[in-house]
Design a protein around this motif. Structure first.
Motif, PDB file in Angstrom:
ATOM      1  N   ARG A   1       5.265  -4.262  -1.639  1.00  0.00           N
ATOM      2  CA  ARG A   1       4.301  -3.195  -1.941  1.00  0.00           C
ATOM      3  C   ARG A   1       4.112  -2.352  -0.677  1.00  0.00           C
ATOM      4  O   ARG A   1       4.374  -2.846   0.440  1.00  0.00           O
ATOM      5  CB  ARG A   1       2.958  -3.787  -2.367  1.00  0.00           C
TER       6      ARG A   1
ATOM      7  N   VAL B   1      -3.256 -19.540  -0.657  1.00  0.00           N
ATOM      8  CA  VAL B   1      -3.711 -18.392  -1.448  1.00  0.00           C
ATOM      9  C   VAL B   1      -3.171 -17.094  -0.844  1.00  0.00           C
ATOM     10  O   VAL B   1      -3.097 -16.961   0.368  1.00  0.00           O
ATOM     11  CB  VAL B   1      -5.259 -18.258  -1.485  1.00  0.00           C
ATOM     12  N   CYS B   2      -2.827 -16.157  -1.709  1.00  0.00           N
ATOM     13  CA  CYS B   2      -2.540 -14.797  -1.252  1.00  0.00           C
ATOM     14  C   CYS B   2      -3.461 -13.866  -2.037  1.00  0.00           C
ATOM     15  O   CYS B   2      -3.221 -13.578  -3.215  1.00  0.00           O
ATOM     16  CB  CYS B   2      -1.082 -14.406  -1.495  1.00  0.00           C
ATOM     17  N   PRO B   3      -4.536 -13.405  -1.416  1.00  0.00           N
ATOM     18  CA  PRO B   3      -5.496 -12.558  -2.126  1.00  0.00           C
ATOM     19  C   PRO B   3      -4.865 -11.303  -2.734  1.00  0.00           C
ATOM     20  O   PRO B   3      -5.260 -10.887  -3.832  1.00  0.00           O
ATOM     21  CB  PRO B   3      -6.511 -12.184  -1.046  1.00  0.00           C
ATOM     22  N   GLU B   4      -3.908 -10.713  -2.052  1.00  0.00           N
ATOM     23  CA  GLU B   4      -3.337  -9.462  -2.571  1.00  0.00           C
ATOM     24  C   GLU B   4      -2.511  -9.724  -3.827  1.00  0.00           C
ATOM     25  O   GLU B   4      -2.542  -8.948  -4.790  1.00  0.00           O
ATOM     26  CB  GLU B   4      -2.554  -8.752  -1.465  1.00  0.00           C
TER      27      GLU B   4
ATOM     28  N   SER C   1      -4.861  -8.700   8.818  1.00  0.00           N
ATOM     29  CA  SER C   1      -4.605  -8.204   7.458  1.00  0.00           C
ATOM     30  C   SER C   1      -5.865  -7.565   6.867  1.00  0.00           C
ATOM     31  O   SER C   1      -6.976  -8.024   7.141  1.00  0.00           O
ATOM     32  CB  SER C   1      -4.174  -9.399   6.592  1.00  0.00           C
TER      33      SER C   1
ATOM     34  N   CYS D   1      -6.998 -10.695   4.844  1.00  0.00           N
ATOM     35  CA  CYS D   1      -7.191 -11.985   5.513  1.00  0.00           C
ATOM     36  C   CYS D   1      -7.681 -11.890   6.959  1.00  0.00           C
ATOM     37  O   CYS D   1      -8.110 -12.897   7.524  1.00  0.00           O
ATOM     38  CB  CYS D   1      -5.876 -12.769   5.487  1.00  0.00           C
TER      39      CYS D   1
ATOM     40  N   CYS E   1       5.048 -13.431   0.337  1.00  0.00           N
ATOM     41  CA  CYS E   1       4.059 -12.602  -0.365  1.00  0.00           C
ATOM     42  C   CYS E   1       3.580 -11.425   0.482  1.00  0.00           C
ATOM     43  O   CYS E   1       2.696 -10.678   0.069  1.00  0.00           O
ATOM     44  CB  CYS E   1       2.876 -13.461  -0.821  1.00  0.00           C
ATOM     45  N   LYS E   2       4.162 -11.248   1.681  1.00  0.00           N
ATOM     46  CA  LYS E   2       3.785 -10.103   2.519  1.00  0.00           C
ATOM     47  C   LYS E   2       4.146  -8.788   1.840  1.00  0.00           C
ATOM     48  O   LYS E   2       5.029  -8.753   0.982  1.00  0.00           O
ATOM     49  CB  LYS E   2       4.581 -10.156   3.832  1.00  0.00           C
TER      50      LYS E   2
ATOM     51  N   SER F   1      -3.803 -18.850   4.165  1.00  0.00           N
ATOM     52  CA  SER F   1      -3.018 -17.684   3.726  1.00  0.00           C
ATOM     53  C   SER F   1      -1.611 -18.137   3.380  1.00  0.00           C
ATOM     54  O   SER F   1      -0.907 -18.732   4.216  1.00  0.00           O
ATOM     55  CB  SER F   1      -2.925 -16.646   4.848  1.00  0.00           C
ATOM     56  N   ALA F   2      -1.184 -17.833   2.160  1.00  0.00           N
ATOM     57  CA  ALA F   2       0.109 -18.344   1.693  1.00  0.00           C
ATOM     58  C   ALA F   2       1.283 -17.878   2.545  1.00  0.00           C
ATOM     59  O   ALA F   2       2.265 -18.614   2.715  1.00  0.00           O
ATOM     60  CB  ALA F   2       0.307 -17.925   0.234  1.00  0.00           C
ATOM     61  N   CYS F   3       1.170 -16.671   3.121  1.00  0.00           N
ATOM     62  CA  CYS F   3       2.291 -16.173   3.939  1.00  0.00           C
ATOM     63  C   CYS F   3       2.488 -17.024   5.190  1.00  0.00           C
ATOM     64  O   CYS F   3       3.602 -17.126   5.709  1.00  0.00           O
ATOM     65  CB  CYS F   3       2.092 -14.700   4.305  1.00  0.00           C
TER      66      CYS F   3
ATOM     67  N   LYS G   1      -4.396 -15.262   7.999  1.00  0.00           N
ATOM     68  CA  LYS G   1      -3.517 -14.397   8.804  1.00  0.00           C
ATOM     69  C   LYS G   1      -4.335 -13.321   9.526  1.00  0.00           C
ATOM     70  O   LYS G   1      -5.149 -12.633   8.912  1.00  0.00           O
ATOM     71  CB  LYS G   1      -2.499 -13.733   7.860  1.00  0.00           C
TER      72      LYS G   1
HETATM   73  S1  SF4 Z   1      -2.968 -11.022   1.614  1.00  0.00           S
HETATM   74 FE1  SF4 Z   1      -1.448 -10.605   3.193  1.00  0.00          FE
HETATM   75  S2  SF4 Z   1      -2.082 -11.818   4.958  1.00  0.00           S
HETATM   76 FE2  SF4 Z   1      -3.189 -12.615   3.164  1.00  0.00          FE
HETATM   77  S3  SF4 Z   1      -1.891 -14.255   2.356  1.00  0.00           S
HETATM   78 FE3  SF4 Z   1      -1.281 -12.410   1.265  1.00  0.00          FE
HETATM   79  S4  SF4 Z   1       0.401 -11.610   2.472  1.00  0.00           S
HETATM   80 FE4  SF4 Z   1      -0.652 -13.061   3.771  1.00  0.00          FE
END
Ligand code: SF4
Length: 152
Positions: free
Chosen positions: A49, A37-40, A106, A109, A13-14, A5-7, A103
């Motif tokens: 957001r 990676v940050c899926p969102e 989430s 994640c 990216c949170k 998770s990139a965060c 993470k």
């Molecule tokens: S989707 Fe949320 S928990 Fe997953 S990497 Fe992105 S910011 Fe972090």
């Protein structure tokens, strides 16, 4: 290669524009072993957001079309979450990732517990959407809290 998770790697990216930097990741793994990676973000959501939670089920239910993702303003953002999960899986396959460190909690994640959709901080057992999709494809998932325990 390890999907992360990139965060957790300090990327902002949170939902609130911050991160969940975990310096242990950089201590335990070489930078060239890690795929952030940050899926969102991959799903096209903005930074910052409104926070989002899964309503009516868990990640696997969303993938089956039996639950949805809503943000705190009430918008349905299910498709963005599914798109982000699919793009994340594609990256994992392209890089032959067998392990993902994600993470906790989430809606994307989370791998053991996620927030329950009430936006009051309550949690339920289950995976987020990306975690569910990766697990279905045989990728082992641990969250950063398990990683912290491993090192002790
Ligand atoms: S989707 Fe949320 S928990 Fe997953 S990497 Fe992105 S910011 Fe972090």
């Amino acid at each position: 290669m390890i999907l992360v998770s990139a965060c957790l790697l300090g990327q902002n990216c949170k939902y609130n524009g911050g991160n969940n930097n975990n310096p242990k990741l950089q201590k335990l793994f070489k930078q060239e072993e890690i795929i952030p990676v940050c899926p969102e973000k991959l799903g096209g959501l903005a930074i910052p957001r409104p926070p989002a939670e899964i309503k009516g089920g868990r990640g696997e239910d969303v993938l089956r079309g039996q639950a949805k993702v809503v943000n705190k303003l009430g918008a349905d953002i299910t498709q963005e979450f599914i798109k982000g999960a699919q793009k994340t899986l594609k990256i994992a396959k392209q890089n032959d990732c067998k392990l993902a460190i994600l993470k906790a909690r989430s809606p994307s994640c989370g791998s053991q517990k996620i927030y329950d959709g009430s936006f009051v901080g309550e949690k339920k057992k289950g995976q987020g959407i990306t975690a569910a999709l990766l697990a279905q494809e045989g990728i082992k998932i641990i969250n950063e809290e398990e990683l912290n325990k491993l090192e002790e």
